[in-house]
Enzyme design. Structure first.
Site, PDB file in Angstrom:
ATOM      1  N   THR A 255       0.903  -1.344   0.100  1.00  0.00           N
ATOM      2  CA  THR A 255       0.058   0.066   0.046  1.00  0.00           C
ATOM      3  C   THR A 255       0.866   1.297  -0.002  1.00  0.00           C
ATOM      4  O   THR A 255       2.077   1.142   0.271  1.00  0.00           O
ATOM      5  CB  THR A 255      -1.025   0.098   1.284  1.00  0.00           C
ATOM      6  OG1 THR A 255      -1.487  -1.391   1.354  1.00  0.00           O
ATOM      7  CG2 THR A 255      -2.059   1.204   0.930  1.00  0.00           C
TER       8      THR A 255
ATOM      9  N   ASP B 161      -9.125  -9.670   1.604  1.00  0.00           N
ATOM     10  CA  ASP B 161      -9.698  -8.720   2.425  1.00  0.00           C
ATOM     11  C   ASP B 161     -11.099  -9.048   2.849  1.00  0.00           C
ATOM     12  O   ASP B 161     -11.649  -8.469   3.708  1.00  0.00           O
ATOM     13  CB  ASP B 161      -9.612  -7.176   1.823  1.00  0.00           C
ATOM     14  CG  ASP B 161      -8.187  -6.646   2.184  1.00  0.00           C
ATOM     15  OD1 ASP B 161      -7.376  -7.082   3.175  1.00  0.00           O
ATOM     16  OD2 ASP B 161      -7.867  -5.636   1.849  1.00  0.00           O
TER      17      ASP B 161
HETATM   18  N1  GLU Z   1      -5.841  -4.281   1.582  1.00  0.00           N
HETATM   19  C1  GLU Z   1      -5.667  -3.630   2.436  1.00  0.00           C
HETATM   20  C2  GLU Z   1      -6.824  -2.452   2.619  1.00  0.00           C
HETATM   21  O1  GLU Z   1      -7.298  -2.156   1.638  1.00  0.00           O
HETATM   22  C3  GLU Z   1      -4.339  -2.632   2.632  1.00  0.00           C
HETATM   23  C4  GLU Z   1      -3.102  -3.473   2.819  1.00  0.00           C
HETATM   24  C5  GLU Z   1      -2.134  -2.644   3.667  1.00  0.00           C
HETATM   25  O2  GLU Z   1      -2.426  -1.327   3.526  1.00  0.00           O
HETATM   26  O3  GLU Z   1      -1.089  -3.370   3.875  1.00  0.00           O
HETATM   27  O4  GLU Z   1      -7.229  -2.123   3.708  1.00  0.00           O
END
Ligand code: GLU
Length: 576
Positions: free
Chosen positions: A396, A436
């Site tokens: 991210t 997720d």
């Molecule tokens: N997939 C996560 C989300 O959408 C983010 C992953 C991360 O920040 O490490 O919240």
């Protein structure tokens, strides 16, 4: 709470508590305290090369959205572990001329053939997250290009193809592997599973590529050229889409269910942002399918009755109160938040003043609540809680851009875990964002809001945020990576900016602490670890852990911009 279409007419210094920042001696190489200042435009992003690409575009007359597109395409090259065109994201945009705030949802979708039980074993046991994270089964339809295209159609100034130039050049000529990328390559398990990925990140003898090595990515350059020339449709249909589908379905580990129609049908969505008042500031964030905006705003609303300004950052009292509010907000998030196009999310109920008041009154100044149950806001259905504390990874990226006209972008994007699914197609990595979703569709017999369903978007924690001053002027733009820790990172930073009146860099530098309705988590190697005994005495379970965050932020003043970037990653702020 307000869902805007709101038209918002846009029309301090280091303060108390900085003592803590001054005595904080860990992270010797971190930037500390002083923000970067500029008068016309500002960019803060996770890599200097992405920042410079954005600045080039701004200087060529580009808008904030134009610059954000250029930065994202460079990040996909130089920070491929974190985000890219094989992933998704959420963008907040402020239009200075009209005062309009928009949020753009480029979240991945589950394929039409996805099923609620796809992450269960044959005897209906939930598979381990790390086992389903690899390969095709957890790949969602990437949303980034449709998001960028939609934002560009609404707010772009330079031609679409021009925005690709800063990424195509280093993809052709080669870019230098940064220390953080080298570390991620070396420590990410199973990154050498699939041929194309192994050939790119490793030498022929199996050694991971090192810091300072220069590598080209001609396949990425070619992909960018096609989308630059023909638009995002070149990605979502035709040979690129066919190759994505082939990689997902043909994965030697966890083959997936994506078909070309899933890509062809994908749409990014312009949604009203989710906004609420906090101490007379209007704070706008991302609504569902992200839980980020809701949980950040609920945390702040639960804290509003406490005089946080009278407490020092990092004091036992402040950490206790913020932890307690956060655990209450997390309990609600874990039960109710999901893609609101699929399940009813009780947004109005969660922010009703009576609900907030009753829930805030649960907070006791001298005793932790421990693990709390969700409340029952109006509109809540019979649902089970989602599971598990998801670990923070390398993935991210958050970037913020302010252009000369005062337009602003706050944009968080992701491919979920470090290097996503580890599947690489045409020079970019495919996400594994479907992890997720709650892997088990049920809990205690009741359905879970965030269960897998065809076409649904998995719940996110991403929380791009904009803050407006009491007079209505835009004051801050910020956001962070960190998985579900994003919520705590952003909430804590907002308190530092609004209650403690720290500048953006000092707020980002503060030692991190958060609570996800389990242990109170304190950042390792900071003075916060000294609070451990005091917190335990108040009834907290305490965990001391390294934290990556990766916040970037801009503060707006009259004729003055201040940028801050997180020294825990390789981010930088730069302006002119
Ligand atoms: N997939 C996560 C989300 O959408 C983010 C992953 C991360 O920040 O490490 O919240």
């Amino acid at each position: 709470m307000k869902f805007l279409s709101l038209r918002h007419i846009c029309a301090a210094a280091l303060a108390l508590g900085l003592a803590l920042g001054l005595v904080w001696s860990a992270h010797a190489d971190m930037q500390r305290g002083a923000p970067v200042r500029a008068t016309h435009a500002m960019v803060a992003a996770a890599d200097e090369r992405a920042v410079d690409a954005a600045l080039d575009i701004l200087k060529a007359g580009g808008s904030a959205v134009d610059a954000a597109i250029a930065a994202q395409l460079v990040l996909g090259l130089v920070e491929p572990q974190s985000s890219g065109i094989g992933g998704g994201g959420f963008m907040l945009h402020f239009d200075a001329a009209t005062g309009t705030i928009d949020s753009y949802d480029g979240r991945e979708t589950a394929p039409a053939a996805a099923t609620p039980d796809q992450f269960l074993t044959l005897d209906e046991q939930k598979r381990k997250r790390k086992d389903v994270a690899l390969g095709g089964l957890s790949v969602g339809v990437p949303g980034i290009f449709r998001l960028l295209e939609l934002a560009h159609a609404n707010h772009g100034r330079l031609p679409w193809a021009r925005l690709f130039e800063p990424a195509i050049a280093p993809a052709d000529a080669g870019f230098t592997i940064s220390p953080r990328l080298a570390e991620a390559i070396a420590k990410t398990e199973a990154l050498d599973t699939f041929d194309e990925t192994r050939a790119y990140f490793f030498h022929d003898d199996g050694e991971p590529r090192q810091t300072g090595e220069r590598i080209p990515n001609p396949a990425y350059a070619a992909t960018l050229r096609e989308v630059a020339a023909a638009g995002a449709t070149a990605f979502y249909t035709g040979p690129i889409a066919a190759d994505i589908v082939a990689a997902v379905r043909g994965a030697t580990v966890n083959p997936g269910r994506l078909v070309t129609e899933d890509l062809a049908l994908y749409q990014a969505v312009r949604r009203p942002p989710l906004c609420a008042d906090y101490r007379a500031h209007l704070i706008c964030g991302m609504g569902p399918p992200s839980s980020g905006g809701v949980a950040v705003l609920e945390t702040l609303k639960l804290l509003e009755r406490f005089d946080l300004a009278a407490l020092a950052p990092g004091s036992l009292e402040a950490v206790h109160l913020i932890s307690e509010a956060s655990r209450l907000a997390f309990a609600d998030r874990d039960r109710y938040l999901a893609d609101s196009d699929y399940v009813p999310v009780p947004l109005e109920g969660l922010f009703e003043p009576d609900y907030i008041k009753a829930r805030s009154e649960l907070i006791r100044p001298a005793r932790s609540l421990g693990i709390v149950a969700p409340g029952t806001p109006k509109g809540s259905g019979m649902l089970a809680d989602t599971d598990a504390i998801v670990p923070e990874g390398e993935s991210t990226s958050h970037l913020v851009v302010a252009d000369e006209a005062g337009n602003v972008v706050s944009f968080t994007s992701s491919i979920e875990r470090a290097f996503g699914s580890h599947l690489m197609v045409r020079g970019f990595l495919l996400n594994n964002e479907l992890t997720d979703f709650n892997l088990d569709p049920k809990g205690d017999g009741a359905p879970v809001a965030n269960r897998v369903e065809p076409g649904k978007r998995p719940r996110s924690s991403m929380a791009p945020t904009l803050v407006f001053e009491p007079g209505g002027a835009l004051k801050h733009a910020l956001g962070s990576p960190g998985g579900p820790r994003i919520i705590g990172y952003v909430a804590q930073t907002l308190i530092a900016l609004i209650d403690w009146r720290l500048n953006v860099q000092a707020a980002i530098d503060l030692p991190r602490h958060l609570n996800r309705n389990k242990a109170t988590e304190l950042e390792a190697d900071t003075p916060l670890a000294d609070l451990s005994d005091g917190l335990v005495a108040l009834g907290h379970e305490v965990k001391i852990e390294p934290m990556n965050s990766g916040l970037q932020a801009i503060e707006f003043g009259s004729g003055r911009l201040e940028g801050g970037a997180d020294p825990r990653r390789e981010g930088i702020a730069r302006g002119y």
